[in-house]
Design a protein around this motif. Structure first.
Motif, short mmCIF file in Angstrom:
data_model
loop_
_atom_site.label_atom_id
_atom_site.label_comp_id
_atom_site.label_asym_id
_atom_site.label_seq_id
_atom_site.Cartn_x
_atom_site.Cartn_y
_atom_site.Cartn_z
N ARG A 215 -7.21 -11.74 43.51
CA ARG A 215 -5.69 -11.23 43.51
C ARG A 215 -5.04 -12.47 43.55
NH1 ARG A 215 -5.62 -6.23 47.76
NH2 ARG A 215 -7.34 -4.98 46.76
N SER A 216 -3.96 -12.34 42.89
CA SER A 216 -2.88 -13.60 43.12
C SER A 216 -1.33 -12.74 43.27
CB SER A 216 -2.69 -14.34 42.18
OG SER A 216 -2.89 -13.92 40.98
N THR A 217 -0.52 -12.97 44.00
CA THR A 217 0.64 -12.45 44.25
C THR A 217 1.52 -12.60 42.74
OG1 THR A 217 0.71 -12.94 46.33
CG2 THR A 217 2.79 -12.35 45.52
N VAL A 218 2.05 -11.58 42.55
CA VAL A 218 3.15 -11.63 41.17
C VAL A 218 4.49 -11.53 41.67
CG1 VAL A 218 4.07 -10.15 39.23
CG2 VAL A 218 1.51 -10.52 39.58
N ASP A 219 5.37 -12.61 41.66
CA ASP A 219 6.94 -12.36 41.99
C ASP A 219 7.57 -11.66 40.90
OD1 ASP A 219 6.50 -13.39 44.40
OD2 ASP A 219 6.29 -15.51 43.66
N GLU A 220 7.36 -11.83 39.78
CA GLU A 220 8.15 -11.19 38.77
C GLU A 220 7.51 -10.78 37.50
OE1 GLU A 220 10.53 -14.68 36.28
OE2 GLU A 220 11.25 -14.30 38.46
N ALA B 278 8.42 0.52 48.18
CA ALA B 278 8.54 -0.80 48.28
C ALA B 278 7.39 -1.70 47.77
CB ALA B 278 8.64 -0.92 50.01
N THR B 279 7.85 -2.57 46.88
CA THR B 279 7.02 -3.37 46.12
C THR B 279 6.56 -4.50 46.88
OG1 THR B 279 8.68 -4.19 44.65
CG2 THR B 279 7.61 -2.18 44.06
N LYS B 280 6.37 -4.62 48.22
CA LYS B 280 6.27 -5.85 48.89
C LYS B 280 4.87 -6.36 48.48
CE LYS B 280 6.19 -7.33 53.66
NZ LYS B 280 5.86 -6.79 54.91
N TYR B 281 3.89 -5.84 48.30
CA TYR B 281 2.77 -6.09 47.87
C TYR B 281 2.19 -6.11 46.35
CZ TYR B 281 2.22 -6.29 52.91
OH TYR B 281 2.66 -6.72 54.24
N ALA B 282 2.77 -6.96 45.65
CA ALA B 282 2.29 -6.79 44.05
C ALA B 282 1.65 -7.97 43.79
CB ALA B 282 3.64 -6.85 43.46
N SER B 283 0.51 -7.32 42.77
CA SER B 283 -0.30 -8.84 42.66
C SER B 283 -0.94 -8.32 41.19
CB SER B 283 -1.58 -8.79 43.52
OG SER B 283 -2.16 -7.45 43.80
N THR B 284 -1.64 -9.47 40.71
CA THR B 284 -2.60 -9.27 39.70
C THR B 284 -3.92 -9.03 40.01
OG1 THR B 284 -2.76 -11.63 39.14
CG2 THR B 284 -1.09 -10.47 37.96
N VAL B 285 -4.73 -8.50 39.39
CA VAL B 285 -5.98 -8.48 40.01
C VAL B 285 -7.16 -8.67 38.72
CG1 VAL B 285 -7.86 -6.97 41.01
CG2 VAL B 285 -5.38 -6.54 41.40
N PHE B 286 -7.91 -9.67 39.07
CA PHE B 286 -8.93 -10.05 38.32
C PHE B 286 -10.27 -9.97 38.99
CE2 PHE B 286 -11.51 -12.79 35.70
CZ PHE B 286 -11.48 -12.26 34.42
N GLY B 287 -11.07 -9.02 38.56
CA GLY B 287 -12.08 -8.74 39.61
C GLY B 287 -11.93 -8.86 41.08
N ALA B 288 -12.39 -9.55 41.71
CA ALA B 288 -12.22 -9.64 43.19
C ALA B 288 -11.12 -10.50 43.59
CB ALA B 288 -13.49 -10.36 43.78
N ASP C 289 4.17 -6.32 30.97
CA ASP C 289 3.19 -7.00 32.05
C ASP C 289 2.56 -5.56 32.70
OD1 ASP C 289 3.76 -9.35 30.86
OD2 ASP C 289 5.25 -9.76 32.81
N VAL C 290 1.61 -5.98 33.49
CA VAL C 290 0.80 -5.09 34.13
C VAL C 290 0.85 -5.65 35.69
CG1 VAL C 290 -1.69 -3.93 34.91
CG2 VAL C 290 -0.73 -4.03 32.42
N VAL C 291 1.11 -4.77 36.63
CA VAL C 291 1.28 -5.33 38.25
C VAL C 291 0.13 -4.42 39.08
CG1 VAL C 291 2.75 -5.52 39.95
CG2 VAL C 291 3.72 -6.28 37.74
N GLY C 292 -0.32 -4.93 39.86
CA GLY C 292 -1.17 -3.95 40.65
C GLY C 292 -0.36 -3.90 42.03
N LEU C 293 0.33 -2.50 42.33
CA LEU C 293 0.87 -2.42 43.46
C LEU C 293 -0.04 -2.05 44.76
CD1 LEU C 293 3.90 -0.57 42.12
CD2 LEU C 293 3.75 -2.96 42.81
N VAL C 294 -0.20 -2.89 45.73
CA VAL C 294 -1.14 -2.55 46.68
C VAL C 294 -0.53 -1.50 47.91
CG1 VAL C 294 -2.81 -3.61 48.62
CG2 VAL C 294 -1.77 -4.89 46.48
#
Ligand code: G4P
Length: 524
Positions: A349-354, A337-347, A359-364
């Motif tokens: 994070r911001s949520t990615v909705d699509e 489940a990809t509920k927590y998806a974000s972009t990570v830049f250093g410390a 693209d690169v997505v960080g799956l938490v």
């Protein structure tokens, strides 16, 4: 056909910058962000010493060493395109993570210091690009100060890495006395204006050839003669060989003083291909508009110490990614489940909705994911795993505290899965005495630091005498065991490797006993 996915993919350019430390990668990255309007002032990506920005330094070890270990992706829009610039961690000791990033990009920009040409780390990174047939754009940086003759630099690129340079811009004046560049395709002279270490965009003055000839005199004539030579040898931009990784469009400039950066960024948009359909393990390409698919190219645990989480960085290969969708992990067949998806830049994070291909997505909370895993929606697919790299450094490892063997094992398991180091085992000894293998010393430091700080299981690392590694099999291993100075160990996937204390002995064996299986482990 899902036209919106195709259109979004067409707009994407996903690339990384490779260079030797100090060639100017960070400065160039900052200027790209500046030109794209993603930052208002250069200097926000990197600040040295006490002023170092907190954004790229979330790890204590990074702060201690003043380096950036984690690779992040920077996404910005430029000329109606979405650019994904994947950061290859830049420091003197590099690591497998640096290589892995190259499995997730569609092209690279190779930055060379004009005074130094091809340096060792550029060479190593380039070899990975070559193995993956990645298109390479070249930027000859630091032209504002003394450097090598540009023709000499072209020769060096061709002879050292067998890549044919096709200059798009060509310098007027030499590196000691730089006046600007000729844009060979547009037939314009772009004049170099020396600005004080610009943190804002420098003006670029464009002149016609006639005007330039009148203004620049003998220097102009020499540059035109140089271009004549390039014309004569046919060193012109050639898309087919560029896309095949055989020729490299070359740009001249100075990232620090902001010269030639825009031409390079324009070339990223104009020349770098949009995300291509990715081949699966059978070589069948998954169409860009097929249901969503992605692969994991980096796993990082405990990025946020207060949350003890694990992030898997995935590159989207097809379809539209929507946060919250449930995908399948092809290795296990289990849902994710990809509920927590974000972009990570250093410390941060911001949520990615699509997200879209490229693209690169960080799956938490990515506990069920491993390096190289494929995720898919609806139609199953498995992409080839992330290549492993031939380690060059070895060290012995054992727990310092025998009361914490359980935590030690757990730590090894996690860090091995993340690919922090390669763990080699002697089946007879188990985890009590391991050999760690890496491509950079820093990997060992990160390993020891994290075992201690995250698992409270300090490790003792002691130098190991080994100099080289080869892949082998049972039959050859029996013979190799009879010879001194060779150790046979197991990799995580069960395959056998032979470690050699003496590189000359290995070479002799290769000559004397050619039937032995001794495979080189270069990019697999
Ligand atoms: P890296 O990420 O590849 O390691 O290189 P980085 O951008 O940090 O640049 C390394 C050094 O080279 C920096 O100087 C930077 O200012 C300088 N530099 C980068 N591009 C150019 C250029 O086009 N011309 C000249 N003359 N210098 C350039 P430093 O003294 O190490 O750091 P700083 O104090 O300037 O930040």
């Amino acid at each position: 056909m899902n036209s919106s996915v195709t259109a979004q993919a067409e707009r994407r350019r996903t690339f990384a910058i490779i260079s030797h430390p100090d060639a100017g990668k960070t400065t160039l990255t900052e200027k790209f962000l500046l030109y794209a309007g993603a930052v208002v002032e250069a200097g926000s990506v990197k600040a040295k010493g006490q002023n170092r920005s907190a954004t790229s330094d979330w790890m204590e070890l990074e702060q201690k060493r003043g380096i950036s270990i984690t690779s992040a992706v920077m996404q910005f829009d430029y000329r109606g395109h979405t650019i994904n610039l994947l950061d290859t961690p830049g420091h003197r000791d590099f690591s497998e993570d640096t290589y892995r990033v190259l499995a997730a990009v569609d092209a690279v920009v190779m930055v060379l210091d004009s005074a130094k040409g091809i340096e060792p780390q550029t060479l190593k990174l380039f070899e990975v690009c070559r193995a993956r047939r990645l298109p390479v754009l070249t930027f000859l940086n630091k032209f504002d100060r003394p450097g090598l003759d540009p023709l000499e630099l072209l020769d060096e690129i061709e002879s050292k890495i067998n890549l044919r340079p096709t200059p798009v811009t060509w310098p007027v004046g030499d590196a000691n006395d730089f006046h600007g560049v000729i844009d060979r395709r547009r037939k314009k002279f772009i004049r170099f204006t020396r600005v004080a270490r610009g943190s804002t965009i420098a003006p670029e003055e464009e002149l016609s050839f006639e005007q330039a000839a009148a203004d620049e005199g003998i220097l102009w004539q020499r540059a035109i003669d140089g271009c004549g030579l390039l014309d004569a040898v046919g060193a012109d931009l050639d898309m087919q060989s560029f896309l095949a990784g055989e020729s490299t469009p070359l740009f001249v400039g100075s990232a620090l003083t902001d010269f030639g950066v825009r031409a390079l960024l324009d070339a990223v948009v104009d020349l770098v291909p949009p995300p291509p359909p990715r081949p699966d393990i059978a070589g069948v390409r998954r169409p860009i508009d097929a249901p969503c698919s992605a692969f994991v190219f980096k796993v990082q645990a405990n990025m946020d110490r207060s949350h003890r989480d694990r992030i898997a960085f995935v590159r989207i290969c097809s379809g539209k990614f929507e946060r919250g969708m449930t995908m399948t992990v092809s290795r296990t067949g289990k849902p994710f489940a990809t509920k927590y998806a974000s972009t990570v830049f250093g410390a941060e994070r911001s949520t990615v909705d699509e997200a879209y291909p490229g693209d690169v997505v960080g799956l938490v909370n990515a506990n069920g994911l491993q390096l190289g895993d494929t995720l898919y929606d609806d139609v199953p697919v498995t992409f080839p795993g992330i290549p492993r790299f031939a380690p060059e450094l070895f060290t012995n490892a054992r727990p310092k505290d025998t009361n914490r063997v359980k935590q030690f094992r757990r730590g090894i398991e996690v860090l091995e899965e993340e690919g922090v180091v390669q763990v080699l085992r002697d089946p007879a000894m188990g985890d009590a005495a391991l050999v760690l293998a890496a491509v950079g010393q820093l990997q060992f430091e990160v390993f020891a630091y994290r075992l201690d700080s995250e698992f409270n299981a300090p490790v003792e690392l002691t130098g190991s005498p080994y100099q080289a590694i080869r892949g082998t099999d049972e039959a050859s291993a029996d013979r190799l065991r009879e010879i001194g100075g060779i150790r046979i160990l197991c990799r995580a996937d069960g395959s056998l490797v032979a470690l050699f204390e003496n590189i000359y002995r290995l070479q002799r064996l290769l000559n004397d006993e050619p039937k032995l299986t001794l495979n080189s482990l270069s990019v697999e």
